[in-house]
Design an enzyme around this catalytic site. Structure first.
Site, PDB file in Angstrom:
ATOM      1  N   GLU A 267       0.733  -0.769  -0.163  1.00  0.00           N
ATOM      2  CA  GLU A 267       0.069   0.218  -0.327  1.00  0.00           C
ATOM      3  C   GLU A 267       1.118   1.255  -0.013  1.00  0.00           C
ATOM      4  O   GLU A 267       1.973   1.578   0.470  1.00  0.00           O
ATOM      5  CB  GLU A 267      -1.437  -0.093   0.814  1.00  0.00           C
ATOM      6  CG  GLU A 267      -0.398  -0.243   2.326  1.00  0.00           C
ATOM      7  CD  GLU A 267      -1.030   0.642   3.559  1.00  0.00           C
ATOM      8  OE1 GLU A 267      -2.002   1.548   3.554  1.00  0.00           O
ATOM      9  OE2 GLU A 267      -1.147  -0.443   4.910  1.00  0.00           O
TER      10      GLU A 267
ATOM     11  N   LYS B 178      -3.873  -2.374  15.962  1.00  0.00           N
ATOM     12  CA  LYS B 178      -3.178  -1.527  17.004  1.00  0.00           C
ATOM     13  C   LYS B 178      -4.059  -1.575  18.195  1.00  0.00           C
ATOM     14  O   LYS B 178      -5.292  -0.936  17.575  1.00  0.00           O
ATOM     15  CB  LYS B 178      -2.581   0.187  16.768  1.00  0.00           C
ATOM     16  CG  LYS B 178      -1.083   0.134  15.729  1.00  0.00           C
ATOM     17  CD  LYS B 178      -0.518   1.138  15.440  1.00  0.00           C
ATOM     18  CE  LYS B 178       0.369   1.745  14.896  1.00  0.00           C
ATOM     19  NZ  LYS B 178       0.248   1.649  13.368  1.00  0.00           N
TER      20      LYS B 178
HETATM   21  N1  PSU Z   1      -2.528   1.112  10.480  1.00  0.00           N
HETATM   22  C1  PSU Z   1      -1.372   1.191  11.117  1.00  0.00           C
HETATM   23  N2  PSU Z   1      -0.550   1.602   9.854  1.00  0.00           N
HETATM   24  C2  PSU Z   1      -1.331   2.998   8.481  1.00  0.00           C
HETATM   25  C3  PSU Z   1      -2.576   2.509   8.594  1.00  0.00           C
HETATM   26  C4  PSU Z   1      -3.827   1.714   9.421  1.00  0.00           C
HETATM   27  O1  PSU Z   1      -0.714   0.429  11.694  1.00  0.00           O
HETATM   28  O2  PSU Z   1      -0.610   3.502   7.808  1.00  0.00           O
HETATM   29  C5  PSU Z   1      -3.543   3.404   7.517  1.00  0.00           C
HETATM   30  C6  PSU Z   1      -3.524   2.164   6.398  1.00  0.00           C
HETATM   31  O3  PSU Z   1      -3.462   2.722   5.206  1.00  0.00           O
HETATM   32  C7  PSU Z   1      -5.261   1.665   6.178  1.00  0.00           C
HETATM   33  C8  PSU Z   1      -5.348   3.144   7.197  1.00  0.00           C
HETATM   34  O4  PSU Z   1      -5.962   0.939   5.654  1.00  0.00           O
HETATM   35  O5  PSU Z   1      -4.632   3.548   7.400  1.00  0.00           O
HETATM   36  C9  PSU Z   1      -7.130   2.893   7.752  1.00  0.00           C
HETATM   37  O6  PSU Z   1      -7.568   4.052   7.864  1.00  0.00           O
HETATM   38  P1  PSU Z   1      -8.959   4.227   8.467  1.00  0.00           P
HETATM   39  O7  PSU Z   1      -8.834   4.198  10.002  1.00  0.00           O
HETATM   40  O8  PSU Z   1      -9.584   5.749   8.107  1.00  0.00           O
HETATM   41  O9  PSU Z   1     -10.261   3.806   7.605  1.00  0.00           O
END
Ligand code: PSU
Ligand code: MN
Length: 303
Positions: free
Chosen positions: A25, A160
């Site tokens: 990603e 996390k």
């Molecule tokens: N969690 C992590 N590192 C990240 C992300 C999440 O530990 O970089 C990023 C990923 O791209 C994930 C996104 O798909 O955040 C999720 O965002 P949201 O919670 O807004 O859906």
């Protein structure tokens, strides 16, 4: 092929020849880590995938084109621009393509574009999930919906504890997404090996993992599978250091009234600030570890 999709020639050749490819990603580059560590990490992750016999395909949206595979120059561009680039989830895809803009792909949009390109395995750090307090905010990442509908294997180090890990697993169960522990019965918690919650199944080899996913595909089951690969012991963090840092980050997030798509990037950056860079090192190491498992599993899938 989708008219908005550009597959990098090296990636296209590998897919057509039935060779292993691993998707990566780009939000982790632009929003997940600071420059220049983000670019260095992204390039090293690609290198690890190559060393383990697969072709890397970092996924992003550039000038309204869906890119399956980036050049090192494009990775540098993404890392340097950082959070200025729109964080692109499923709802953003059509608008970014219509306007010819750039987008950083989250787990959601990486799964979508990987699937369009014919890539089955995707390695990252952590996924989004059900946030703490979601019973009030309804903040549930679109990543979970994507796992429910797009047949890609996502290899991560768990989620996390900025999230409610128990509720995230409940949500995945409701949507029929199998959660596999790679060599563990415990759902990993990103910086630490154990969250205290159980995975659905423990798998001990790349071969077993590939066989399971192949069966999932052959059964024609909708949706992906989630693999939790624990951070190597030598890089895992002390829960007494990381947990208070996460609690503090969440408190500040609430106090500042940060909402929606800004929440996760804010929490990630804040945790890194509070822990003084230790968490960044752990974060980088666990991504390397996931890249290796993904490459070796992709190779098994091609046998
Ligand atoms: N969690 C992590 N590192 C990240 C992300 C999440 O530990 O970089 C990023 C990923 O791209 C994930 C996104 O798909 O955040 C999720 O965002 P949201 O919670 O807004 O859906
Ligand atoms: Mn959200």
């Amino acid at each position: 092929m989708n008219k908005y999709l550009d597959i990098k020639p090296e990636v296209k050749e590998a897919i057509e020849a039935g060779k292993p490819v691993v998707a990566l990603e780009s939000t982790i580059i632009s929003h997940g880590m600071p420059y220049p560590q983000n670019v260095e990490t992204a390039l090293q992750v690609e290198q690890i995938i190559r060393e383990n016999g697969a072709v890397p395909a970092t996924i992003a949206i550039i000038g309204g084109r869906l890119k399956a595979g980036l050049t090192p120059e494009e990775i540098e561009y993404f890392g340097k621009k950082g959070p200025e680039i729109t964080k692109a989830s499923r709802r953003d895809l059509a608008m970014l393509c219509a306007k010819g803009e750039d987008g950083a792909c989250t787990v959601t949009t990486t799964m979508m574009i990987a699937h369009m390109a014919g890539i089955k395995v995707f390695a990252t750090g952590g996924i989004g999930g059900v946030h703490r307090g979601a019973e009030v905010t309804m903040d549930i990442s679109a990543d979970l919906e994507e796992l429910a509908q797009t047949p890609v294997m996502v290899i991560c180090a768990g989620c996390k504890s900025i999230l409610d890990i128990g509720l995230t697993l409940e949500y995945l169960e409701t949507h029929g997404v199998p959660v596999i522990g790679f060599g563990t019965e415990d759902m990993p918690a990103f910086y630490t090996q154990k969250s205290g919650f159980k995975v659905d199944y423990k798998v001990d080899s790349h071969e077993e993992l590939a066989k399971f996913f192949n069966t999932h595909l052959e059964l024609g089951l909708k949706g992906g599978i989630l693999v939790g690969n624990p951070i190597p012991d030598e890089y895992s963090m002390d829960p007494d250091v990381i947990n208070p840092a996460i609690d503090e980050a969440i408190e500040e997030c609430n106090r500042l009234g940060i909402r929606g798509k800004a929440t996760t990037p804010f929490l990630l950056a804040k945790v890194k600030d509070i822990t003084g860079g230790d968490s960044l090192d752990s974060n980088i190491r666990l991504v390397f570890n996931n890249a290796k498992v993904a490459a070796l599993t992709a190779a098994e899938l091609c046998k």
